[in-house]
Design a protein around this motif. Structure first.
Motif, PDB file in Angstrom:
ATOM      1  N   ASP A 392       0.802  -1.219   0.000  1.00  0.00           N
ATOM      2  CA  ASP A 392       0.000   0.000   0.000  1.00  0.00           C
ATOM      3  C   ASP A 392       0.836   1.271   0.000  1.00  0.00           C
ATOM      4  N   THR A 393       2.124   1.160  -0.267  1.00  0.00           N
ATOM      5  CA  THR A 393       3.018   2.316  -0.204  1.00  0.00           C
ATOM      6  C   THR A 393       3.170   2.957  -1.582  1.00  0.00           C
ATOM      7  N   PRO A 394       2.897   4.248  -1.723  1.00  0.00           N
ATOM      8  CA  PRO A 394       3.097   4.927  -3.013  1.00  0.00           C
ATOM      9  C   PRO A 394       4.574   4.969  -3.388  1.00  0.00           C
ATOM     10  N   ALA A 395       4.836   5.167  -4.674  1.00  0.00           N
ATOM     11  CA  ALA A 395       6.211   5.205  -5.166  1.00  0.00           C
ATOM     12  C   ALA A 395       6.323   6.221  -6.295  1.00  0.00           C
ATOM     13  N   THR A 396       7.550   6.491  -6.688  1.00  0.00           N
ATOM     14  CA  THR A 396       7.842   7.449  -7.757  1.00  0.00           C
ATOM     15  C   THR A 396       8.717   6.781  -8.809  1.00  0.00           C
ATOM     16  N   VAL A 397       8.393   6.991 -10.072  1.00  0.00           N
ATOM     17  CA  VAL A 397       9.186   6.407 -11.151  1.00  0.00           C
ATOM     18  C   VAL A 397      10.545   7.090 -11.210  1.00  0.00           C
ATOM     19  N   ALA A 398      11.605   6.289 -11.070  1.00  0.00           N
ATOM     20  CA  ALA A 398      12.973   6.820 -11.130  1.00  0.00           C
ATOM     21  C   ALA A 398      13.516   6.791 -12.549  1.00  0.00           C
ATOM     22  N   THR A 399      13.149   5.773 -13.319  1.00  0.00           N
ATOM     23  CA  THR A 399      13.535   5.672 -14.719  1.00  0.00           C
ATOM     24  C   THR A 399      12.615   4.667 -15.394  1.00  0.00           C
ATOM     25  N   PHE A 400      12.595   4.655 -16.722  1.00  0.00           N
ATOM     26  CA  PHE A 400      11.696   3.757 -17.440  1.00  0.00           C
ATOM     27  C   PHE A 400      12.261   3.483 -18.837  1.00  0.00           C
ATOM     28  N   THR A 401      11.697   2.472 -19.469  1.00  0.00           N
ATOM     29  CA  THR A 401      12.021   2.172 -20.857  1.00  0.00           C
ATOM     30  C   THR A 401      10.818   1.522 -21.518  1.00  0.00           C
ATOM     31  N   VAL A 402      10.683   1.729 -22.811  1.00  0.00           N
ATOM     32  CA  VAL A 402       9.627   1.089 -23.594  1.00  0.00           C
ATOM     33  C   VAL A 402      10.270  -0.067 -24.343  1.00  0.00           C
ATOM     34  N   ASP A 403       9.926  -1.293 -23.956  1.00  0.00           N
ATOM     35  CA  ASP A 403      10.543  -2.491 -24.503  1.00  0.00           C
ATOM     36  C   ASP A 403       9.621  -3.113 -25.553  1.00  0.00           C
ATOM     37  N   ARG A 404      10.025  -3.072 -26.788  1.00  0.00           N
ATOM     38  CA  ARG A 404       9.211  -3.604 -27.879  1.00  0.00           C
ATOM     39  C   ARG A 404       9.608  -5.033 -28.264  1.00  0.00           C
ATOM     40  N   LEU A 405      10.526  -5.628 -27.510  1.00  0.00           N
ATOM     41  CA  LEU A 405      10.971  -6.987 -27.797  1.00  0.00           C
ATOM     42  C   LEU A 405      10.534  -7.991 -26.745  1.00  0.00           C
ATOM     43  N   ALA A 406      10.241  -7.534 -25.544  1.00  0.00           N
ATOM     44  CA  ALA A 406       9.871  -8.438 -24.458  1.00  0.00           C
ATOM     45  C   ALA A 406       8.512  -9.083 -24.735  1.00  0.00           C
ATOM     46  N   PHE A 407       8.329 -10.286 -24.202  1.00  0.00           N
ATOM     47  CA  PHE A 407       7.056 -10.982 -24.374  1.00  0.00           C
ATOM     48  C   PHE A 407       5.979 -10.299 -23.528  1.00  0.00           C
ATOM     49  N   THR A 408       4.873  -9.981 -24.155  1.00  0.00           N
ATOM     50  CA  THR A 408       3.704  -9.444 -23.459  1.00  0.00           C
ATOM     51  C   THR A 408       2.495  -9.630 -24.359  1.00  0.00           C
ATOM     52  N   PRO A 409       1.341  -9.980 -23.798  1.00  0.00           N
ATOM     53  CA  PRO A 409       0.131 -10.124 -24.608  1.00  0.00           C
ATOM     54  C   PRO A 409      -0.356  -8.807 -25.204  1.00  0.00           C
ATOM     55  N   SER A 410       0.154  -7.688 -24.689  1.00  0.00           N
ATOM     56  CA  SER A 410      -0.277  -6.387 -25.193  1.00  0.00           C
ATOM     57  C   SER A 410       0.942  -5.486 -25.368  1.00  0.00           C
ATOM     58  N   PRO A 411       1.727  -5.727 -26.424  1.00  0.00           N
ATOM     59  CA  PRO A 411       2.960  -4.946 -26.625  1.00  0.00           C
ATOM     60  C   PRO A 411       2.661  -3.498 -26.982  1.00  0.00           C
ATOM     61  N   PRO A 412       3.626  -2.577 -26.703  1.00  0.00           N
ATOM     62  CA  PRO A 412       4.923  -2.843 -26.084  1.00  0.00           C
ATOM     63  C   PRO A 412       4.830  -2.857 -24.563  1.00  0.00           C
ATOM     64  N   MET A 413       5.859  -3.391 -23.934  1.00  0.00           N
ATOM     65  CA  MET A 413       5.923  -3.388 -22.475  1.00  0.00           C
ATOM     66  C   MET A 413       6.609  -2.108 -21.997  1.00  0.00           C
ATOM     67  N   VAL A 414       6.001  -1.456 -21.025  1.00  0.00           N
ATOM     68  CA  VAL A 414       6.619  -0.294 -20.389  1.00  0.00           C
ATOM     69  C   VAL A 414       7.204  -0.758 -19.063  1.00  0.00           C
ATOM     70  N   ALA A 415       8.524  -0.795 -18.979  1.00  0.00           N
ATOM     71  CA  ALA A 415       9.213  -1.225 -17.765  1.00  0.00           C
ATOM     72  C   ALA A 415       9.664   0.001 -16.986  1.00  0.00           C
ATOM     73  N   VAL A 416       9.441  -0.021 -15.674  1.00  0.00           N
ATOM     74  CA  VAL A 416       9.797   1.120 -14.829  1.00  0.00           C
ATOM     75  C   VAL A 416      10.603   0.651 -13.631  1.00  0.00           C
ATOM     76  N   VAL A 417      11.407   1.554 -13.114  1.00  0.00           N
ATOM     77  CA  VAL A 417      12.075   1.380 -11.827  1.00  0.00           C
ATOM     78  C   VAL A 417      11.473   2.412 -10.896  1.00  0.00           C
ATOM     79  N   VAL A 418      10.928   1.951  -9.770  1.00  0.00           N
ATOM     80  CA  VAL A 418      10.234   2.870  -8.867  1.00  0.00           C
ATOM     81  C   VAL A 418      10.919   2.889  -7.505  1.00  0.00           C
ATOM     82  N   ASP A 419      10.891   4.056  -6.869  1.00  0.00           N
ATOM     83  CA  ASP A 419      11.402   4.242  -5.510  1.00  0.00           C
ATOM     84  C   ASP A 419      10.217   4.444  -4.580  1.00  0.00           C
TER      85      ASP A 419
END
Length: 474
Positions: A392-419
């Motif tokens: 239940d703890t909120p977080a903030t996106v520190a960095t992200f990338t849009v991955d168009r090669l990773a497996f996902t049923p709904s491409p592209p995948m947006v991967a984030v690193v959160v603090d």
């Protein structure tokens, strides 16, 4: 019966315009939109969202969990056990399913309200049908949760349960056999003829038990999939027309087993202190539950209620994508190896992290370790960890990338690193957002999702999603 201690609701982010259905199929699509669960959501993940909202600030509760749905992800396995783990309930708390039909929602609410210990009723449903059907057009997806128990000074009752009454009759109005994706229905005129006396009997009996008259009902919720019968009873109930709660058909659709919960939550969202709320549900008979609100309701209800979720920011979905998510249209999958199904032993060993998102705080240096481990990544202290939940703890996106090669049923995948607020860093997917929505500094919260299904095994884990307006947690 006991009192209502808290409640929560969840409406998915995505919407499908009925006009888009009409354009694709060349048939009448109706007005407004319907709520659509994402490709990585099911009734369990939505139930976790609603349950988390209901249990916010409720320590040590509940001791019973009743989960109702007509679309369970598992058979021969308790779906409520996944909710139990994700909500971080005590091992001694009973968790059971009430699955198979929309009427199961009333069973969950009644069982929770009559329990002698604090009990949580979670109702969730995903409604669909064959392309072009009324079920597809008028359906919707949602979840709601209600915590019942004896009020205390720390957890006062928001409403008192006054009475419950029910009628049951076997007749062929709606049915679906195991393995079928869509329901069958008889014509609406037959349902109107059968349901009206059943609903009148249940409602009248509950009013008599509570010593109330129809004119004393301040908020009337009438739910059920037989829409004409529902409308006819609401008009003939004797309750003032302005007291009838909007069924949200044009905004989110009819979420089946979740509809009585969602509409009851909507009624509580707008009710004042000392007002009478009636819930009448039509499904294989009729059931009526009466409540009276207390002065504590106004200060303890959610800041993001049903209307806020129904009318708040949402993503528009194409009809083709909807059909793909529902398994009605097979599209070429991403040309990537599909992940293996999760294995039982490691899943059990890591259940605290995987399902309840438990991290660890180092007792030596205070660093938050995600995932939890024996050795602190910051100071290398060994076996000096205290478990804590970041669910239940909120977080903030520190960095992200849009991955168009990773497996996902709904491409592209947006991967984030959160603090996380207070410490802890986590890498995950971003849900309920387009690639253009991702940016450094975005405020997010965790959301429980189904990552994939392989060999009949559902792999649940956590993703991040943007916090909605005025939302401090999921």
């Amino acid at each position: 019966m006991t009192g209502l201690l808290s409640y929560g609701s969840y409406i998915p982010y995505h919407r499908l315009r009925r006009s888009d259905m009409q354009a694709a199929l060349g048939a009448s699509g109706g007005r407004g939109s319907r709520a659509v669960a994402s490709y990585d959501e099911d009734v369990v993940s939505m139930g976790v969202e609603a349950g988390s909202a209901a249990l916010q600030g409720q320590r040590g509760l509940p001791e019973r969990l009743y989960f109702a749905t007509s679309f369970p992800p598992y058979l021969d396995k308790t779906n409520a056990a996944v909710l139990h783990a994700a909500l971080g309930l005590d091992r001694a708390a009973l968790a059971v399913d009430m699955a198979g039909s929309p009427r199961s929602a009333i069973g969950a609410l009644l069982a929770a309200s009559e329990a002698r210990v604090p009990a949580l009723a979670v109702v969730a449903d995903i409604r669909t049908g064959l392309p072009g059907s009324s079920d597809e057009r008028e359906g919707g997806d949602a979840a709601a949760a209600f915590l019942f128990g004896r009020g205390t000074s720390e957890t006062p009752e928001l409403a008192t349960v006054l009475a419950f009454a029910s009628t049951t009759e076997e007749f062929l109005e709606r049915w679906r056999t195991p393995g079928e994706k869509a329901s069958h229905t008889w014509e609406e005129r037959f349902a109107e003829h059968v349901y009206r006396p059943l609903a009148e009997d249940a409602f009248t009996t509950s009013l008599k038990a509570a010593d109330l008259a129809p004119g004393q009902i301040d908020h009337l919720v009438v739910s059920g999939l037989a829409t004409r019968a529902v409308r006819q009873f609401a008009q003939a109930s004797g309750v003032r027309p302005e007291a009838v709660v909007d069924n949200l058909a044009d905004r989110i659709g009819n979420p089946g087993a979740a509809q009585p919960g969602i509409l009851l939550a909507a009624a509580l969202d707008r009710a004042g202190a000392g007002e009478n709320v009636a819930l009448v549900h039509l499904a294989d008979g009729a059931s009526a539950m009466l409540m009276r609100t207390t002065e504590h309701l106004l200060s303890r209800r959610s800041s993001t209620g049903v209307s806020g979720q129904a009318d708040g920011p949402h993503g528009e979905l194409s009809y083709i994508t909807f059909l793909t998510w529902r398994g009605m249209l097979d599209r070429e999958p991403p040309r990537r190896p599909e992940p293996d199904p999760p294995a039982a032993p490691p899943t059990r060993r890591s259940a605290g992290y995987k399902l309840a998102f438990q991290a660890a705080r180092c007792d030596a240096c205070g660093a938050v370790n995600v995932p939890p481990g024996k050795v602190c990544f910051a100071c290398s202290a060994v076996d000096q960890m205290s478990r804590l939940s970041l669910r239940d703890t909120p977080a903030t996106v520190a960095t992200f990338t849009v991955d168009r090669l990773a497996f996902t049923p709904s491409p592209p995948m947006v991967a984030v690193v959160v603090d996380f607020d207070g410490g802890g860093r986590f890498r995950c997917e971003l849900a309920d957002a387009a690639p253009a929505d991702a940016h450094i500094g975005l405020r997010v919260g965790l959301t429980f999702r189904r990552l994939l299904t392989a060999d009949g095994v559902h792999n649940y884990f956590w993703k991040a999603r943007p916090l909605r307006t005025d939302e401090t947690r999921l």
